[in-house]
Design an enzyme around this catalytic site. Structure first.
Site, PDB file in Angstrom:
ATOM      1  N   ARG A  14     -12.623 -19.087  24.258  1.00 51.26           N
ATOM      2  CA  ARG A  14     -13.940 -19.279  23.638  1.00 51.26           C
ATOM      3  C   ARG A  14     -14.630 -20.568  24.050  1.00 51.26           C
ATOM      4  O   ARG A  14     -15.850 -20.616  24.165  1.00 51.26           O
ATOM      5  CB  ARG A  14     -13.786 -19.296  22.120  1.00 51.26           C
ATOM      6  CG  ARG A  14     -13.471 -17.955  21.557  1.00 51.26           C
ATOM      7  CD  ARG A  14     -12.701 -18.121  20.255  1.00 51.26           C
ATOM      8  NE  ARG A  14     -11.811 -16.990  20.117  1.00 51.26           N
ATOM      9  CZ  ARG A  14     -11.744 -16.199  19.057  1.00 51.26           C
ATOM     10  NH1 ARG A  14     -12.481 -16.436  18.020  1.00 51.26           N
ATOM     11  NH2 ARG A  14     -10.946 -15.182  19.035  1.00 51.26           N
ATOM     12  N   HIS A  84     -16.812 -20.895  13.984  1.00 48.56           N
ATOM     13  CA  HIS A  84     -16.290 -19.895  13.050  1.00 48.56           C
ATOM     14  C   HIS A  84     -14.833 -20.183  12.702  1.00 48.56           C
ATOM     15  O   HIS A  84     -14.126 -19.343  12.166  1.00 48.56           O
ATOM     16  CB  HIS A  84     -16.486 -18.490  13.584  1.00 48.56           C
ATOM     17  CG  HIS A  84     -15.440 -18.039  14.539  1.00 48.56           C
ATOM     18  ND1 HIS A  84     -15.104 -18.752  15.643  1.00 48.56           N
ATOM     19  CD2 HIS A  84     -14.648 -16.950  14.538  1.00 48.56           C
ATOM     20  CE1 HIS A  84     -14.153 -18.099  16.289  1.00 48.56           C
ATOM     21  NE2 HIS A  84     -13.850 -17.023  15.634  1.00 48.56           N
ATOM     22  N   GLU A 115      -6.376 -21.680   7.303  1.00 47.47           N
ATOM     23  CA  GLU A 115      -7.335 -22.510   8.041  1.00 47.47           C
ATOM     24  C   GLU A 115      -7.410 -23.932   7.468  1.00 47.47           C
ATOM     25  O   GLU A 115      -7.747 -24.873   8.181  1.00 47.47           O
ATOM     26  CB  GLU A 115      -8.715 -21.841   8.005  1.00 47.47           C
ATOM     27  CG  GLU A 115      -9.660 -22.456   9.001  1.00 47.47           C
ATOM     28  CD  GLU A 115     -10.940 -21.664   9.179  1.00 47.47           C
ATOM     29  OE1 GLU A 115     -10.900 -20.422   9.152  1.00 47.47           O
ATOM     30  OE2 GLU A 115     -11.994 -22.294   9.343  1.00 47.47           O
ATOM     31  N   ARG A 126      -9.384 -23.114  19.547  1.00 46.75           N
ATOM     32  CA  ARG A 126      -9.370 -21.935  18.699  1.00 46.75           C
ATOM     33  C   ARG A 126      -9.220 -20.749  19.631  1.00 46.75           C
ATOM     34  O   ARG A 126     -10.186 -20.276  20.218  1.00 46.75           O
ATOM     35  CB  ARG A 126     -10.685 -21.876  17.920  1.00 46.75           C
ATOM     36  CG  ARG A 126     -11.050 -20.532  17.395  1.00 46.75           C
ATOM     37  CD  ARG A 126     -10.083 -20.088  16.350  1.00 46.75           C
ATOM     38  NE  ARG A 126     -10.540 -18.836  15.760  1.00 46.75           N
ATOM     39  CZ  ARG A 126      -9.726 -17.873  15.391  1.00 46.75           C
ATOM     40  NH1 ARG A 126      -8.438 -17.983  15.575  1.00 46.75           N
ATOM     41  NH2 ARG A 126     -10.206 -16.791  14.836  1.00 46.75           N
ATOM     42  N   SER A 131      -5.738 -17.251  13.466  1.00 49.09           N
ATOM     43  CA  SER A 131      -5.666 -17.016  12.025  1.00 49.09           C
ATOM     44  C   SER A 131      -4.657 -15.941  11.679  1.00 49.09           C
ATOM     45  O   SER A 131      -4.102 -15.930  10.589  1.00 49.09           O
ATOM     46  CB  SER A 131      -7.024 -16.584  11.481  1.00 49.09           C
ATOM     47  OG  SER A 131      -8.001 -17.441  11.952  1.00 49.09           O
ATOM     48  N   LEU A 132      -4.445 -15.049  12.633  1.00 48.49           N
ATOM     49  CA  LEU A 132      -3.468 -13.990  12.385  1.00 48.49           C
ATOM     50  C   LEU A 132      -2.078 -14.595  12.226  1.00 48.49           C
ATOM     51  O   LEU A 132      -1.335 -14.260  11.302  1.00 48.49           O
ATOM     52  CB  LEU A 132      -3.498 -12.993  13.554  1.00 48.49           C
ATOM     53  CG  LEU A 132      -2.813 -11.671  13.309  1.00 48.49           C
ATOM     54  CD1 LEU A 132      -3.541 -10.895  12.232  1.00 48.49           C
ATOM     55  CD2 LEU A 132      -2.784 -10.872  14.603  1.00 48.49           C
TER      56      LEU A 132
HETATM   57  C1  FAD Z   1     -17.389 -14.631  11.708  1.00 47.18           C
HETATM   58  C2  FAD Z   1     -15.909 -14.891  11.769  1.00 47.18           C
HETATM   59  C3  FAD Z   1     -15.097 -14.082  12.568  1.00 47.18           C
HETATM   60  C4  FAD Z   1     -13.731 -14.314  12.636  1.00 47.18           C
HETATM   61  N1  FAD Z   1     -12.957 -13.492  13.432  1.00 47.18           N
HETATM   62  C5  FAD Z   1     -11.628 -13.682  13.491  1.00 47.18           C
HETATM   63  C6  FAD Z   1     -10.797 -12.821  14.288  1.00 47.18           C
HETATM   64  O1  FAD Z   1     -11.280 -11.869  14.933  1.00 47.18           O
HETATM   65  N2  FAD Z   1      -9.461 -13.058  14.327  1.00 47.18           N
HETATM   66  C7  FAD Z   1      -8.897 -14.073  13.613  1.00 47.18           C
HETATM   67  O2  FAD Z   1      -7.665 -14.247  13.663  1.00 47.18           O
HETATM   68  N3  FAD Z   1      -9.653 -14.904  12.850  1.00 47.18           N
HETATM   69  C8  FAD Z   1     -11.008 -14.747  12.761  1.00 47.18           C
HETATM   70  N4  FAD Z   1     -11.782 -15.599  12.011  1.00 47.18           N
HETATM   71  C9  FAD Z   1     -11.152 -16.722  11.307  1.00 47.18           C
HETATM   72  C10 FAD Z   1     -10.453 -16.226  10.055  1.00 47.18           C
HETATM   73  O3  FAD Z   1     -11.267 -15.274   9.401  1.00 47.18           O
HETATM   74  C11 FAD Z   1     -10.198 -17.417   9.100  1.00 47.18           C
HETATM   75  O4  FAD Z   1      -9.564 -18.474   9.798  1.00 47.18           O
HETATM   76  C12 FAD Z   1      -9.262 -16.977   7.978  1.00 47.18           C
HETATM   77  O5  FAD Z   1      -9.833 -15.901   7.267  1.00 47.18           O
HETATM   78  C13 FAD Z   1      -9.003 -18.156   7.015  1.00 47.18           C
HETATM   79  O6  FAD Z   1      -8.181 -17.672   5.966  1.00 47.18           O
HETATM   80  P1  FAD Z   1      -7.742 -18.605   4.800  1.00 47.18           P
HETATM   81  O7  FAD Z   1      -7.024 -17.744   3.827  1.00 47.18           O
HETATM   82  O8  FAD Z   1      -7.016 -19.786   5.357  1.00 47.18           O
HETATM   83  O9  FAD Z   1      -9.099 -19.176   4.201  1.00 47.18           O
HETATM   84  P2  FAD Z   1     -10.280 -18.368   3.489  1.00 47.18           P
HETATM   85  O10 FAD Z   1     -10.269 -16.918   3.881  1.00 47.18           O
HETATM   86  O11 FAD Z   1     -11.506 -19.161   3.725  1.00 47.18           O
HETATM   87  O12 FAD Z   1      -9.837 -18.437   1.979  1.00 47.18           O
HETATM   88  C14 FAD Z   1     -10.043 -19.577   1.193  1.00 47.18           C
HETATM   89  C15 FAD Z   1     -10.339 -19.095  -0.214  1.00 47.18           C
HETATM   90  O13 FAD Z   1     -10.379 -20.214  -1.108  1.00 47.18           O
HETATM   91  C16 FAD Z   1     -11.462 -20.036  -1.993  1.00 47.18           C
HETATM   92  N5  FAD Z   1     -11.847 -21.365  -2.486  1.00 47.18           N
HETATM   93  C17 FAD Z   1     -12.527 -22.345  -1.844  1.00 47.18           C
HETATM   94  N6  FAD Z   1     -12.670 -23.415  -2.639  1.00 47.18           N
HETATM   95  C18 FAD Z   1     -12.053 -23.136  -3.801  1.00 47.18           C
HETATM   96  C19 FAD Z   1     -11.848 -23.852  -5.002  1.00 47.18           C
HETATM   97  N7  FAD Z   1     -12.292 -25.092  -5.172  1.00 47.18           N
HETATM   98  N8  FAD Z   1     -11.175 -23.243  -5.993  1.00 47.18           N
HETATM   99  C20 FAD Z   1     -10.681 -21.986  -5.833  1.00 47.18           C
HETATM  100  N9  FAD Z   1     -10.849 -21.263  -4.698  1.00 47.18           N
HETATM  101  C21 FAD Z   1     -11.519 -21.829  -3.700  1.00 47.18           C
HETATM  102  C22 FAD Z   1     -12.537 -19.374  -1.166  1.00 47.18           C
HETATM  103  O14 FAD Z   1     -13.458 -18.698  -1.997  1.00 47.18           O
HETATM  104  C23 FAD Z   1     -11.692 -18.398  -0.321  1.00 47.18           C
HETATM  105  O15 FAD Z   1     -11.513 -17.160  -0.951  1.00 47.18           O
HETATM  106  C24 FAD Z   1     -13.156 -15.386  11.908  1.00 47.18           C
HETATM  107  C25 FAD Z   1     -13.966 -16.188  11.102  1.00 47.18           C
HETATM  108  C26 FAD Z   1     -15.321 -15.949  11.036  1.00 47.18           C
HETATM  109  C27 FAD Z   1     -16.159 -16.830  10.135  1.00 47.18           C
END
Ligand code: FAD
Length: 318
Positions: A14, A84, A115, A126, A131-132
């Protein structure tokens, strides 16, 4: 993409594709969106044909049809780089337990995964599906470690040295008193946010250099000085999105400052961090992680070595 990554074309990493798009734009070969004034290029999937697009990229097709009213089977898709994923994050050990410093001092009772965490496996880039692995590997390792700890720890270890409910309540009222109950401020938080976004998009985007980063640093510092004087119109205590936006802005301004300080200090290019004035990767001096510490006198930077085992770092060639 033949000019940038002939063997991988648009499937190159990327950071390379992003730099290619921005280079095309800077050299006047992009398109300009009339409404936003932003430059973009066109991603052409038409050669794949409808059957393959439906089989391999059904979600992409659906998103493009729904958001742009364009069917990628018939028309190319306008694209430009956007953030992203956040490289780096909370300093943790292999099991996701949060570490306080360079000496791996553990923060009791605190784990981070996904993340938000920086297990240090991904480095400065990245790549596809970071993320997977964060979900499948560290979701499991960190979740299990935290659960094991919670189930086995004696009550005294889970005691924060006081009544936790009172501490949480005090922290909540500190936030409310600081932001909601103060006299009306003169600053519009949305104007500050807009300027922060513009500054980061201009100077801390795909290409960076010393003078741009210094400009960004002084702007963000000024915005941080203005922040305590922000105005929150909504004084409600339920579903107050105005308050949420201001809290978020506070965090974003601090993040912006640390990203700029890290980027300014790192006089090399690595992964998604690309310095026009230092275009080469410099393993001799910079094969190390940056740690950022909050202090009342401003950010303090420190570095820890990269742990290298079987796969030695080597130059990327496509
Ligand atoms: C457009 C886009 C496309 C993507 N495509 C891909 C892909 O194809 N392949 C891939 O591997 N990754 C992809 N990613 C990246 C991936 O989606 C993220 O890195 C991953 O979902 C992060 O997961 P997480 O559980 O760490 O965080 P998040 O999914 O962000 O979860 C964090 C959670 O904490 C909650 N939260 C935040 N603050 C608080 C608080 N103070 N109190 C309580 N809860 C709170 C939020 O509401 C959220 O639900 C993409 C990201 C984007 C934006």
């Amino acid at each position: 993409m033949k000019n940038y990554a002939p063997s991988r074309m648009e499937l190159a990493p990327r950071d390379i594709v992003s730099r290619s798009i921005v280079t095309e734009c800077l050299q006047g070969r992009g398109f300009v969106d009339e409404e936003s004034g932003l430059c973009y290029v066109l991603l052409d999937l038409r050669h794949l044909g409808e059957e393959k697009i439906n089989k391999r990229l059904p979600m992409i097709r659906e998103i493009v049809i729904k958001t742009l009213g364009i069917d990628p089977v018939d028309e190319p898709i306008p694209v430009r780089p956007a953030m992203h994923y956040m490289m780096g994050g909370v300093h943790v050990d292999l099991y996701g337990q949060v570490m306080l410093d360079e000496d791996k001092t553990k923060v009791p009772n605190l784990w981070a995964a996904g993340e938000a965490a920086n297990v240090s496996v991904h480095g400065a880039n990245r790549l596809g599906s970071n993320s997977l692995s964060e979900c499948l590997v560290w979701g499991r390792l960190t979740g299990a470690a935290a659960a094991r700890y919670a189930m086995s720890a004696p009550d005294s270890m889970l005691d924060y040295g006081g009544d936790i409910a009172t501490k949480v309540a005090n922290e909540e009222s500190r936030i409310f008193n600081k932001l909601l109950h103060k006299e009306v401020g003169a600053e519009n938080p949305y104007a500050i946010r807009e300027e922060m976004n513009r500054t980061m998009d201009t100077y801390v985007y795909v290409f960076r250099d010393k003078s741009g980063l210094e400009e960004a640093y002084s702007t963000i510092k000024r915005l941080r000085e203005r922040f305590p004087n922000v105005r929150i119109e909504d004084k409600g205590r339920y579903y107050n999105t105005n308050l949420r936006d201001v809290l978020e802005l506070d965090f974003l301004l601090e993040q912006a400052e640390l990203i700029i300080v890290g980027a300014l200090t790192r006089t090399e290019s690595r992964g998604a961090h690309y310095r026009l004035d230092y275009p080469k990767r410099d393993d001799a001096n910079w094969l190390k992680h940056t740690l950022y510490f909050y202090t009342t006198d401003g950010p303090r930077l420190s570095y820890v070595p990269v742990r290298i085992t079987r796969w030695k770092p080597e130059e990327r060639k496509y």
